[in-house]
Every structure is written in structure tokens, then in C-alpha cells.
Design an enzyme around this catalytic site. Sequence first.
Site, PDB file in Angstrom:
ATOM      1  N   ASN A 462       0.838  -1.204   0.000  1.00 56.07           N
ATOM      2  CA  ASN A 462       0.000   0.000   0.000  1.00 56.07           C
ATOM      3  C   ASN A 462       0.867   1.247   0.000  1.00 56.07           C
ATOM      4  O   ASN A 462       2.030   1.214   0.417  1.00 56.07           O
ATOM      5  CB  ASN A 462      -0.926   0.022   1.219  1.00 56.07           C
ATOM      6  CG  ASN A 462      -0.183   0.201   2.526  1.00 56.07           C
ATOM      7  OD1 ASN A 462       0.293  -0.758   3.117  1.00 56.07           O
ATOM      8  ND2 ASN A 462      -0.080   1.438   2.990  1.00 56.07           N
ATOM      9  N   CYS A 463       0.285   2.342  -0.499  1.00 57.15           N
ATOM     10  CA  CYS A 463       0.914   3.645  -0.363  1.00 57.15           C
ATOM     11  C   CYS A 463       0.064   4.454   0.602  1.00 57.15           C
ATOM     12  O   CYS A 463      -0.527   3.900   1.524  1.00 57.15           O
ATOM     13  CB  CYS A 463       1.058   4.334  -1.722  1.00 57.15           C
ATOM     14  SG  CYS A 463      -0.501   4.729  -2.508  1.00 57.15           S
ATOM     15  N   VAL A 464      -0.051   5.744   0.418  1.00 62.21           N
ATOM     16  CA  VAL A 464      -0.766   6.584   1.383  1.00 62.21           C
ATOM     17  C   VAL A 464      -2.265   6.340   1.345  1.00 62.21           C
ATOM     18  O   VAL A 464      -2.929   6.315   2.382  1.00 62.21           O
ATOM     19  CB  VAL A 464      -0.475   8.074   1.108  1.00 62.21           C
ATOM     20  CG1 VAL A 464      -1.219   8.960   2.102  1.00 62.21           C
ATOM     21  CG2 VAL A 464       1.015   8.336   1.209  1.00 62.21           C
ATOM     22  N   ARG A 466      -3.881   3.966  -1.244  1.00 63.64           N
ATOM     23  CA  ARG A 466      -4.348   2.890  -2.112  1.00 63.64           C
ATOM     24  C   ARG A 466      -3.618   1.580  -1.876  1.00 63.64           C
ATOM     25  O   ARG A 466      -2.460   1.555  -1.476  1.00 63.64           O
ATOM     26  CB  ARG A 466      -4.218   3.302  -3.574  1.00 63.64           C
ATOM     27  CG  ARG A 466      -2.803   3.537  -4.022  1.00 63.64           C
ATOM     28  CD  ARG A 466      -2.757   4.159  -5.417  1.00 63.64           C
ATOM     29  NE  ARG A 466      -2.979   5.594  -5.349  1.00 63.64           N
ATOM     30  CZ  ARG A 466      -3.160   6.356  -6.414  1.00 63.64           C
ATOM     31  NH1 ARG A 466      -3.183   5.842  -7.602  1.00 63.64           N
ATOM     32  NH2 ARG A 466      -3.348   7.658  -6.282  1.00 63.64           N
TER      33      ARG A 466
END
Length: 520
Positions: A462-464, A466
Site C-alpha cells: 500500500n501507499c498513502v 491505495r
Amino acid sequence: MAKKKKGNTWQFFQMLGKTFMFPIALLSICGMLLGIGSAFTNESMIEAIPFLGNTYVNLFFQFMVQLGLFAFNNLGALFAMAIPLGLLKEEKEFGAFTGLVSFMAMHIGTNFYLSATDQLAAADQMSEAGQTMILGIQTYNTSVLGGIVAGLMAYALYRKLATLKIPEALGFYSGPRLAPIAMLFIMGVFGLVAVPLFWQPFYAFFKMLGEWITTSGPIGYFSYAVAERVTIPFGLNHLVTSTFRFTPIGGTAIINGQEYMGTVNMFLAYVANNMDIPLDLAGKMEQGKLMIQYGLCGAALAMYHCAKPQNKKKIKGMLITGALTVVVGGISEPIEFLFLFAFPPLFVVHTILNGLANMVLPYLGVLMGYTGDLIQFVTFGVLRGTRTGWPIAVAFAAGYFVLYYFIFKWAIIRFDIKTPGREEELELDESEASEFEQLSAYKGIAMLKALGGKENIIAIDNCVTRLRLELKDVSLINEEEIKNAGGIAVVHLDEHAIQVIVGTQVYALRKQINKAMELS
């Protein structure tokens, strides 16, 4: 085969952008500490508020400034560690250590070259010679670029070195221990030979490019803001912003005798020295982003007013939380993805408005600089006084709120856009509509099932905002169930890679999915 390679390259750059978030998250907090500390130790502020002149109070804010300078002064090392930490799938901690060793060894090699060729500049001439002190080593001022190169090389070679077979007599040095040892020599030679050979012409080229962007004025400011916004759907916006924030493309400046490169580095130097932000820097500091954040609040209100009466109560919590997320946290995706896929032309308008705001604001006297969220707006705008032009920014933001409201309301009604609450049938329980749950209802088991089950997942991260997934068969996913389980939208990258837009609590959802995979 070529398509698969293209997909892997795309995924790599997305993952690289994600690794940048480790040091950037720390930098944002350090920046706020630096801004607050500098504001309250300013002589004019002390004259206005005598209490700030108290010895212990003044020492407290000076200490805050020093803490704020930590990330600012060590960005290269932080990036060198963050890249292998984020990109390696196993032994991340050893990879991060190897990244740090690689970074230091590179600069030790460069220092040896400068010393051997009698090119070490005197302390008061280092800026003119393009040199600086990095972790106590006098070397070329490669800043973040040096950290990125060292981090990428550590990542590229780590697995090969950690699995390399060596004689049994040297077994103690095998495995993860061998990687930093080998990189000490590899990067030492790299710093000795490659950095002196390539850095100066490379730096000159990027400096020239940065000067072109700076001197292009409004067109450059508009183009940068548009480029940052259009890459959001693909998850590559952090690469665009990081290029400007930390490399000579963002510009260079000598401030108080020290050379800085990149918009953030220059900006924090101006703040630390309590200096005004020049217009050309303000135009590259994403000030327009602050305006569209309040504009998106107007868009959220328009979505609420355009929703069917029976659905307004159900989507109210989602929209309010999305608005708070964009204003307080500076994260715009939760609202943007509510209309991006429903009606892409609205996103085009949104992107253009971002560029226009970024282009116009500096010429109206708004010189706040980096103000990505409410806290930064107060820290770098309000607390530094009206010289930053923050009252003008407030008026402009109010205007954008109204403008967005009417544009979105007109478009939603005119084109019958299926924004939240306008679907033919909205299947949503009363409990799921409260607070943040419709936006990101964290149901790990349900999401895992919607993604095709444990067997269909090759990799998940995951990123920030999504989930980033690599799947065996994308056709097995159920997008309707993904949305019921907390997803806002699904972005298809290729036949194996997708992203699920969730929101700021995506990390919690990813952990729940991992737990569900362990139990299944």
C-alpha cells in the site's frame, strides 16, 4: 513479453514513489517544527509577544528548530535507507543498513578523490565549488540524488550479494552480512571514479533545466501543477513532486552562504533564516494545491446537494470525512476518486484549475511556499505574518470553494453523473454510512474474497491512500464487492496489476487482509 516488461517497469516506478514517502513524511513533520520554531524565535514576534523572550521559552523553540533541521540536513542518507527498505520484499532491515553503508562509502570515495587531486575547497568556498559536508564528510553536494543513487544500487545488488556463495571458512560473512561489506568496496570505488566523472556535467544540465523552468514564469508554474495532478490516477505524482522538491530541476540558490537545490530544501533554508520566499520559488511550491483542497470541499457539498433525498443521510459522513481529510491531512484522493472515474472531464477541469491557481497566486502576493495542509498553512503562512500573503490565500480559497460548488453542481445535474448518492440503488446499511466507514469500511475478509481469494494474490502493498496488488488473474476480482468492502475505485494497470483506492486508513485494511490470508 514486452507488455509484461512494461507492466513491471510501471510497477517499479510506482513502488519507488511509495518509498519516497518514508523520508517525506518525516520531512513534513520536521518542516513544521522548523517553521514553528523559527516563527517564535523571530525578533519581531518576540517584540509583539514579550513572553517569547523568556530564556527557557526561547531555548525550547530553538531546540524545536534543531529537531526540524534533522531531516533537512540528512535527506540523502534517509533516501538511501528508504529505497531498499521499501523495495525489498524480504530482509528489509538489512537492505536499509546496506543503503546507509552504500551512501557513506560513496561519499568517502568522492572525498578521497577531492583530497588526492587537491580539490577540497576551504570552508568558506565550498558552496561555490559545489561541495558540502555530508555526515561529516566533505564531498560533492549531491543532496538527495546521491541518496537515491546509493539506495537504488543497494537494492539492485542486495539479493545477489546476500545469496552469493563464499568459502565455508568465511561463512560468518555470508548472507545479509556480505551485502554491506561488499557495497562498502563497490560504492567506495563508485564514489572515487563515477561521481567525479559524471556529477559535474549532470548537475550543470539539471541546473540549466531548473533555470529554464524558473525563468519561464507563469507557464512553468502552470505546467508543473498540471503534471503533478494528472499523474495522481497512476500513482506517480510523488515522483513528479520529488523531482522538483529535491533535485536541481526545482532550482538552486545560495542562502546565507550555503548552496541548496530543490524547492523544499531552498524553502526550508529561507524559513530557517527568517527570509521572504521569492516569487519564482513560490510558483514551484504547489500553492495551488491548497486552493483546490478547499475547492474539493465545495465539490463535496455539491455532491451532497445533488444526491437523492433518501441517500443524503447515508453519504453525509463519507463526504464530511473526505473534506476533513483533504483540508487537515492534505490528501485529496478520497474526494477526487469519487468523480474521476464517474466523469473524467471533471477531473480535467479540476487539473486546469489547479494549474491556474498555482500560476496566479504568486503574482497576487501569496508567498507562503509549501502549504500542503491546514497545519502547514498555519505554520508557514499565518505564523510568519501577512508578508506571506495568507489573507489573500484565504480569500482565494473561499472563491475556489464557491467556484467548485457551482461547476460540480451544474455538471452533475447536466450530465447526470453518478456521484455518491445518485446511483439507481444504493445498498448501504445505516451503520456503514457513519463517519469514515462508507469511504473505507475495513473488512479484510470481504476484501480478500472480492480480490479473488488468497490464491489469486501474488503481492500486496500500500501507499498513502491505495492498495497496490499483483494478481494472478485480474478477471477474478469483483469490483462491486471491492467497493462494498471499503474501496472507492479500482485502477487497472495491466493484466496482473491493479490499485484499489481506499483512503488514509489503507494501512489498516492491508494489515487486515494479510491477517485474513494467514487464517485462510
